[in-house]
Design a protein around this motif. Structure first.
Motif, PDB file in Angstrom:
ATOM      1  N   LYS A  19      31.559  91.916   0.447  1.00 42.97           N
ATOM      2  CA  LYS A  19      31.122  90.976  -0.564  1.00 42.97           C
ATOM      3  C   LYS A  19      31.919  89.693  -0.413  1.00 42.97           C
ATOM      4  O   LYS A  19      33.140  89.716  -0.344  1.00 42.97           O
ATOM      5  CB  LYS A  19      31.344  91.575  -1.949  1.00 42.97           C
ATOM      6  N   GLN A  20      31.209  88.589  -0.347  1.00 43.38           N
ATOM      7  CA  GLN A  20      31.871  87.299  -0.183  1.00 43.38           C
ATOM      8  C   GLN A  20      31.851  86.560  -1.518  1.00 43.38           C
ATOM      9  O   GLN A  20      30.826  86.463  -2.183  1.00 43.38           O
ATOM     10  CB  GLN A  20      31.174  86.463   0.878  1.00 43.38           C
ATOM     11  N   VAL A  21      33.009  86.035  -1.888  1.00 39.39           N
ATOM     12  CA  VAL A  21      33.158  85.328  -3.149  1.00 39.39           C
ATOM     13  C   VAL A  21      33.722  83.947  -2.861  1.00 39.39           C
ATOM     14  O   VAL A  21      34.639  83.798  -2.066  1.00 39.39           O
ATOM     15  CB  VAL A  21      34.118  86.098  -4.098  1.00 39.39           C
ATOM     16  N   ARG A  22      33.147  82.949  -3.508  1.00 42.54           N
ATOM     17  CA  ARG A  22      33.661  81.589  -3.371  1.00 42.54           C
ATOM     18  C   ARG A  22      34.216  81.159  -4.719  1.00 42.54           C
ATOM     19  O   ARG A  22      33.512  81.150  -5.718  1.00 42.54           O
ATOM     20  CB  ARG A  22      32.548  80.650  -2.923  1.00 42.54           C
ATOM     21  N   LEU A  23      35.496  80.822  -4.725  1.00 40.33           N
ATOM     22  CA  LEU A  23      36.171  80.421  -5.953  1.00 40.33           C
ATOM     23  C   LEU A  23      36.687  78.992  -5.822  1.00 40.33           C
ATOM     24  O   LEU A  23      36.975  78.515  -4.735  1.00 40.33           O
ATOM     25  CB  LEU A  23      37.341  81.366  -6.259  1.00 40.33           C
ATOM     26  N   ARG A  24      36.809  78.352  -6.944  1.00 40.47           N
ATOM     27  CA  ARG A  24      37.290  76.975  -6.966  1.00 40.47           C
ATOM     28  C   ARG A  24      38.642  76.934  -7.678  1.00 40.47           C
ATOM     29  O   ARG A  24      38.771  77.413  -8.801  1.00 40.47           O
ATOM     30  CB  ARG A  24      36.282  76.088  -7.688  1.00 40.47           C
ATOM     31  N   LEU A 128      37.613  74.383  -2.953  1.00 47.70           N
ATOM     32  CA  LEU A 128      36.734  75.536  -2.833  1.00 47.70           C
ATOM     33  C   LEU A 128      37.332  76.508  -1.810  1.00 47.70           C
ATOM     34  O   LEU A 128      37.606  76.128  -0.672  1.00 47.70           O
ATOM     35  CB  LEU A 128      35.334  75.105  -2.394  1.00 47.70           C
ATOM     36  N   VAL A 129      37.537  77.768  -2.240  1.00 57.55           N
ATOM     37  CA  VAL A 129      38.149  78.777  -1.397  1.00 57.55           C
ATOM     38  C   VAL A 129      37.214  79.971  -1.321  1.00 57.55           C
ATOM     39  O   VAL A 129      36.668  80.410  -2.327  1.00 57.55           O
ATOM     40  CB  VAL A 129      39.518  79.216  -1.976  1.00 57.55           C
ATOM     41  N   GLY A 130      37.015  80.508  -0.103  1.00 59.28           N
ATOM     42  CA  GLY A 130      36.160  81.672   0.066  1.00 59.28           C
ATOM     43  C   GLY A 130      36.987  82.928   0.338  1.00 59.28           C
ATOM     44  O   GLY A 130      37.967  82.888   1.065  1.00 59.28           O
ATOM     45  N   PHE A 131      36.592  84.026  -0.291  1.00 59.08           N
ATOM     46  CA  PHE A 131      37.246  85.316  -0.106  1.00 59.08           C
ATOM     47  C   PHE A 131      36.209  86.346   0.284  1.00 59.08           C
ATOM     48  O   PHE A 131      35.060  86.289  -0.157  1.00 59.08           O
ATOM     49  CB  PHE A 131      37.932  85.783  -1.410  1.00 59.08           C
ATOM     50  N   THR A 132      36.616  87.301   1.111  1.00 61.41           N
ATOM     51  CA  THR A 132      35.739  88.398   1.514  1.00 61.41           C
ATOM     52  C   THR A 132      36.416  89.704   1.202  1.00 61.41           C
ATOM     53  O   THR A 132      37.590  89.899   1.492  1.00 61.41           O
ATOM     54  CB  THR A 132      35.442  88.325   3.026  1.00 61.41           C
TER      55      THR A 132
END
Length: 135
Positions: A19-24, A128-132
């Motif tokens: 699951k990929q999540v993009r957080l700010r 903007l930072v992306g996490f997997t």
């Protein structure tokens, strides 16, 4: 009998759905930034003290301080002695002053950077930072 290579081949063909999540990042806590920059500055202060001590030991062991003392003594006719000014207590006192100044400067810089980032977020919207997530 199955080998390790066979087991790894079976695992590599099976893909897991991550699951990929993009957080700010929209806020940096001021006190957290101050504490973190202070801890980093303490580490830098320790490195500064140890490096000054090691450089002094190398210069003393190689005899460069004595040769520089002779060189300066030739110009000043013995009026200035580097070996009395460059003793271990003087070098470590100088290193301590530099380490304390660095401690103060880096702690204040961490606070300033956090404040500037928090002001810049109002204009830019944040980072903007992306996490997997993998299973």
């Amino acid at each position: 009998m199955s080998t390790v290579a066979d087991k790894l081949a079976k695992k590599s063909t099976h893909k897991t759905a991550g699951k990929q999540v993009r957080l700010r990042l929209v806020y940096i806590d001021f006190w957290s930034a101050v504490k973190l920059s202070f801890l980093g500055a303490v580490a830098l202060a320790i490195v500064t003290l140890v490096s000054y001590f090691l450089v002094y030991l190398v210069l003393q062991a190689t005899g460069l301080i004595g040769k520089a003392d002779e060189f300066v003594g030739g110009f000043t006719e013995g009026a200035i002695s580097l070996s009395t000014m460059l003793g271990l207590p003087q070098v470590m006192a100088f290193a301590a002053v530099i380490a304390i100044l660095n401690l103060i400067v880096f702690t204040v810089l961490g606070a300033i950077v956090a404040g500037i980032y928090n002001l810049a977020v109002k204009v830019t919207g944040g980072l903007l930072v992306g996490f997997t997530s993998t299973n």
